[in-house]
Design an enzyme around this catalytic site. Structure first.
Site, short mmCIF file in Angstrom:
data_model
loop_
_atom_site.label_atom_id
_atom_site.label_comp_id
_atom_site.label_asym_id
_atom_site.label_seq_id
_atom_site.Cartn_x
_atom_site.Cartn_y
_atom_site.Cartn_z
CG HIS A 1 12.32 36.28 73.53
ND1 HIS A 1 12.86 35.53 74.55
CD2 HIS A 1 10.98 36.29 73.75
CE1 HIS A 1 11.91 35.11 75.36
NE2 HIS A 1 10.75 35.54 74.89
CD1 TRP B 1 5.71 36.08 79.95
CD2 TRP B 1 4.62 37.86 79.20
NE1 TRP B 1 4.37 35.83 80.10
CE2 TRP B 1 3.67 36.91 79.65
CE3 TRP B 1 4.17 39.07 78.68
CZ2 TRP B 1 2.30 37.15 79.59
CZ3 TRP B 1 2.79 39.31 78.63
CH2 TRP B 1 1.88 38.34 79.07
CB SER C 1 -2.02 40.52 73.50
OG SER C 1 -1.18 41.22 74.38
CG ASN D 1 10.95 39.19 76.18
OD1 ASN D 1 11.93 39.06 76.89
ND2 ASN D 1 9.83 38.50 76.37
CE1 TYR E 1 -0.04 40.04 68.37
CE2 TYR E 1 -0.84 42.02 69.48
CZ TYR E 1 -0.44 40.69 69.53
OH TYR E 1 -0.44 40.03 70.73
CG ASP F 1 4.49 44.03 78.69
OD1 ASP F 1 4.56 44.45 77.52
OD2 ASP F 1 5.46 44.06 79.47
CD1 TRP G 1 9.37 30.16 72.77
CD2 TRP G 1 8.35 32.14 72.60
NE1 TRP G 1 8.05 29.93 72.47
CE2 TRP G 1 7.40 31.12 72.36
CE3 TRP G 1 7.95 33.48 72.55
CZ2 TRP G 1 6.06 31.41 72.06
CZ3 TRP G 1 6.61 33.75 72.26
CH2 TRP G 1 5.68 32.74 72.03
CE LYS H 1 4.40 47.14 75.15
NZ LYS H 1 3.00 46.69 75.05
CB SER I 1 -3.63 45.61 67.74
OG SER I 1 -2.27 45.94 67.90
CG ASP J 1 4.24 36.68 71.21
OD1 ASP J 1 5.45 36.91 71.04
OD2 ASP J 1 3.61 37.10 72.19
CD1 TRP K 1 3.17 48.77 68.26
CD2 TRP K 1 2.33 46.72 68.53
NE1 TRP K 1 4.17 47.97 68.76
CE2 TRP K 1 3.68 46.71 68.96
CE3 TRP K 1 1.58 45.55 68.61
CZ2 TRP K 1 4.29 45.56 69.43
CZ3 TRP K 1 2.19 44.40 69.11
CH2 TRP K 1 3.54 44.41 69.51
NE ARG L 1 -3.83 40.03 69.24
CZ ARG L 1 -4.34 41.26 69.21
NH1 ARG L 1 -4.38 41.91 68.06
NH2 ARG L 1 -4.80 41.83 70.29
CG ASP L 2 -1.40 36.32 73.66
OD1 ASP L 2 -0.33 35.69 73.63
OD2 ASP L 2 -1.75 37.02 74.63
CD GLU M 1 1.49 51.85 73.44
OE1 GLU M 1 1.38 50.69 72.95
OE2 GLU M 1 1.34 52.88 72.78
#
Length: 384
Positions: free
Chosen positions: A215, A316, A129, A256, A117, A350, A218, A344, A84, A170, A82, A122-123, A348
């Site tokens: 996913h 989630w 996140s 997920n 990412y 969530d 969703w 993922k 980020s 996302d 990742w 974001r998010d 680590e």
């Protein structure tokens, strides 16, 4: 993730189970070669080193059987790297160096998984996140010049390796279902332009792009499928006239817990045709094809919940009980799927939610890692 207003309306009207699309799919013109075929998925030594703690903690508890499983995971299970924030661009350098070393030692071509990412804002719907960039503070230009540009330069220079790049988990899913949230509505154009820019910046023969498609729980509901495909098409079109030629496909289930092939169909999936990730891929594919997009996927199985772990699909965060999912492979029994991957890195967190004692998002959560080892899919230890 939060359920959409559209989903709630569909539930109330009983309109979730729809007939198959009646259109004739438009053929995709993207290259047909699966970039994962004939290559070894990169085993990240930095993630493997974190599992040393898991090994010793299991030994201290007297759980010798599960402790002895850890070295197998460390040596053979690939995870994506990742990136980020700008300070994490060095992760690409580390991955390239390690992959080159593995390629030289084994003589096997490596495919390195990376996650790009760092969108501004974001998010937008959850916040666990939230990133380093804000569109109100010139975030989009910073994203382009100080994040995407060096990201692209680093992978462009490593033509001896193959890369699979996941674009912005996302983000576009929020534009499909969460436009009623002001922060998401305000971020929409920034998300689209940012991802389109990243697509254009990463046009190299050895780099294969997969846009995040959330996913099955969703976007897999029948009313959401065509809306998702149209949103993806809008962004890919923004990236240039060749449209779907610029991406390899899509990635599902990032971070997920949905199984690829569900052994038990959960009650909360009753009204959905996308009740596991294989069914979701098959449900979404014809809508992508109608938009002229490639219907190829990779599916994250880094973590999978055990049957009965969730009361609803919206759970989630550090779901328990869960285990490491299917081992990465190109043998999927679904012609739309390039590979099972672990996007993922298991262990680590969530975020500070779900299982008790969870640290902030991205921090190591060893109690959780121990659980993932104990409940791992048998394919993880196939040669153990």
């Amino acid at each position: 993730m939060r359920p959409s207003t559209l989903l709630l309306t569909a539930l109330s009207t009983g309109s979730l189970v729809a007939a198959a699309p009646s259109f004739t799919p438009k053929p995709s013109t993207t290259k047909s070669t699966n970039p994962f075929e004939g290559k070894t998925q990169f085993v990240n030594p930095k993630w493997a080193a974190k599992l040393d703690q898991t090994f010793w903690n299991l030994l201290k508890k007297g759980d010798i059987l599960n402790a002895l499983k850890v070295p197998k995971i460390q040596a053979t299970m690939s995870t994506f790297v990742w990136v980020s924030r700008r300070s994490e661009l060095v992760n690409i350098d580390d991955a390239i160096a390690a992959a080159r070393k593995a390629q030289k030692l084994t003589g096997k071509k490596q495919i390195v998984g990376l996650v790009l990412y760092n969108l501004p804002d974001r998010d937008c719907s959850a916040g666990e996140s939230a990133g380093e960039l804000s569109s109100a503070q010139n975030g989009l230009e910073i994203y382009k010049e100080e994040f995407v540009k060096p990201f692209a330069e680093k992978v462009a220079a490593a033509k001896d390796l193959t890369f699979a790049v996941v674009l912005e988990p996302d983000s576009l899913a929020n534009l499909v279902t969460n436009m009623g949230i002001e922060f998401c509505a305000n971020a929409a154009d920034v998300y689209r332009e940012g991802i389109a820019h990243a697509i254009n910046a990463l046009q190299y023969d050895h780099v294969h792009l997969y846009i995040d498609a959330a996913h099955g729980g969703w976007l897999g509901w029948d009313p959401n499928l065509p809306l998702a495909a149209k949103e993806f098409a809008k962004v890919v079109k923004l990236a240039g006239e060749k449209g779907g030629n610029k991406i390899r496909g899509f990635v599902t289930n990032v971070s997920n817990y949905n199984p690829f092939h569900a052994k038990v169909r959960e009650n909360y999936t009753e009204w959905s045709n996308s009740w596991d990730e294989s069914h979701y891929v098959s449900s979404l594919a014809p809508f992508l094809e109608e938009e002229g997009l490639p219907s190829r996927f990779i599916v994250d199985q880094g973590r999978v919940h055990l049957p009965g772990a969730r009361k609803e699909w919206g759970e989630w965060c550090n779901v328990e009980p869960a285990g490491f999912g299917m081992a990465p492979t190109t043998k999927t029994n679904n012609t739309h799927v390039d590979a099972i991957v672990w996007v993922k890195p298991g262990g680590e967190s969530d975020g500070q939610c779900g299982m008790a004692g969870a640290p902030r998002a991205g921090e190591w959560f060893d109690e959780y890692a121990q659980m993932l080892v104990k409940n791992a899919d048998p394919s993880v230890f196939k040669l153990f």
